[in-house]
Write a protein that holds these residues in place. Sequence first.
Motif, PDB file in Angstrom:
ATOM      1  N   LYS A   1       0.285  10.203   2.881  1.00 58.16           N
ATOM      2  CA  LYS A   1       1.676   9.086   2.115  1.00 58.16           C
ATOM      3  C   LYS A   1       3.275   9.580   2.648  1.00 58.16           C
ATOM      4  O   LYS A   1       3.536  10.015   2.540  1.00 58.16           O
ATOM      5  CB  LYS A   1       1.759   9.850   0.461  1.00 58.16           C
TER       6      LYS A   1
ATOM      7  N   TYR B   1      -6.269   4.622   3.892  1.00 58.85           N
ATOM      8  CA  TYR B   1      -6.570   4.948   4.737  1.00 58.85           C
ATOM      9  C   TYR B   1      -7.427   6.192   5.544  1.00 58.85           C
ATOM     10  O   TYR B   1      -8.201   5.829   4.481  1.00 58.85           O
ATOM     11  CB  TYR B   1      -5.371   6.120   4.760  1.00 58.85           C
TER      12      TYR B   1
ATOM     13  N   TYR C   1      -0.409  -0.258   5.969  1.00 59.72           N
ATOM     14  CA  TYR C   1       0.557  -0.212   4.916  1.00 59.72           C
ATOM     15  C   TYR C   1       0.822  -2.178   4.380  1.00 59.72           C
ATOM     16  O   TYR C   1       0.222  -2.389   5.341  1.00 59.72           O
ATOM     17  CB  TYR C   1       1.803  -0.022   5.037  1.00 59.72           C
TER      18      TYR C   1
ATOM     19  N   TYR D   1      -4.310   4.339   9.111  1.00 55.59           N
ATOM     20  CA  TYR D   1      -3.512   3.841   7.485  1.00 55.59           C
ATOM     21  C   TYR D   1      -3.340   2.351   7.446  1.00 55.59           C
ATOM     22  O   TYR D   1      -3.132   1.651   8.416  1.00 55.59           O
ATOM     23  CB  TYR D   1      -2.060   4.092   7.132  1.00 55.59           C
TER      24      TYR D   1
ATOM     25  N   LEU E   1       7.714  -0.255   2.914  1.00 52.47           N
ATOM     26  CA  LEU E   1       6.477   0.252   2.938  1.00 52.47           C
ATOM     27  C   LEU E   1       5.390   0.915   2.553  1.00 52.47           C
ATOM     28  O   LEU E   1       6.013   1.780   2.309  1.00 52.47           O
ATOM     29  CB  LEU E   1       6.091   0.181   4.412  1.00 52.47           C
ATOM     30  N   ARG E   2       4.602   0.525   1.843  1.00 51.66           N
ATOM     31  CA  ARG E   2       3.764   1.590   0.174  1.00 51.66           C
ATOM     32  C   ARG E   2       2.203   1.972   1.409  1.00 51.66           C
ATOM     33  O   ARG E   2       1.425   0.201   1.462  1.00 51.66           O
ATOM     34  CB  ARG E   2       3.514   0.157  -0.218  1.00 51.66           C
ATOM     35  N   LEU E   3       1.763   1.994   1.186  1.00 49.21           N
ATOM     36  CA  LEU E   3       0.502   2.784   1.462  1.00 49.21           C
ATOM     37  C   LEU E   3      -1.117   2.156   1.061  1.00 49.21           C
ATOM     38  O   LEU E   3      -0.996   2.581  -0.508  1.00 49.21           O
ATOM     39  CB  LEU E   3       0.192   4.307   1.664  1.00 49.21           C
TER      40      LEU E   3
ATOM     41  N   GLN F   1       4.002  -4.428   3.826  1.00 51.39           N
ATOM     42  CA  GLN F   1       5.774  -4.510   3.818  1.00 51.39           C
ATOM     43  C   GLN F   1       6.257  -5.839   2.823  1.00 51.39           C
ATOM     44  O   GLN F   1       5.865  -6.765   3.240  1.00 51.39           O
ATOM     45  CB  GLN F   1       5.964  -4.757   5.385  1.00 51.39           C
TER      46      GLN F   1
ATOM     47  N   TYR G   1       1.361  -6.857   6.564  1.00 51.31           N
ATOM     48  CA  TYR G   1       0.643  -6.400   6.804  1.00 51.31           C
ATOM     49  C   TYR G   1       0.295  -5.292   7.737  1.00 51.31           C
ATOM     50  O   TYR G   1      -0.009  -5.504   8.694  1.00 51.31           O
ATOM     51  CB  TYR G   1      -1.241  -6.030   6.549  1.00 51.31           C
TER      52      TYR G   1
END
Lengths: 115, 113
Positions: free
Chosen positions: A102, B48, B35, B33, B43-45, B37, B89
């Motif tokens: 992360k 993954y 993410y 991964y 940016l957030r995961l 935005q 994305y």
Amino acid sequence: AQKVTQAQTEISVVEKEDVTLDCVYETRDTTYYLFWYKQPPSGELVFLIRRNSFDEQNEISGRYSWNFQKSTSSFNFTITASQVVDSAVYFCALRDDYNTDKLIFGTGTRLQVFP
Amino acid sequence: DAGITQSPRHKVTETGTPVTLRCHQTENHRYMYWYRQDPGHGLRLIHYSYGVKDTDKGEVSDGYSVSRSKTEDFLLTLESATSSQTSVYFCAISENPPPDTQYFGPGTRLTVL
């Protein structure tokens, strides 16, 4: 909890000025990594630098330099003699957990360099 | 530059329809991964993958699923798109295990009407 704060939402400078982008991070871990990415107007994310928590030496790459200070939990980015091509959004990111992948991103700083 | 492509690059869809975004890499990297935005969030995961058929959830996985049947492709599916999934994305890859540097694709702009 991990957190990255980029308090400067937007910065405007005139070409050839020096500019510093601030990044403050929070983590409970002693081992962690910090990153800077650049997002130009075209939208892609470009990797700039990675530093680990055991290496506090400042880094210089051309007009770019980074100041890592564990005492203040900061990893600031300075552009010397800014150019119009430096106009972009810059993101600071933190990773501090070896069990997941992360990346914690800050909200970014938009830099506008005017001619 | 890392060989990462994303398709489509732009998409407009309607609420309730399924959408699949594709990330393709030519680097033979094991780790991939997804993410999103959004303004004010960085940016957030989402999800993954550590290898073929090996995937896990990130911090904003609700409403998304992923699949990885080949090393080079990582698919993100919005099962029933909602307006809150309007976003940009990004796919990213890394060669080695964490905390190796991640390299990002060009992004996909998705608009859900």
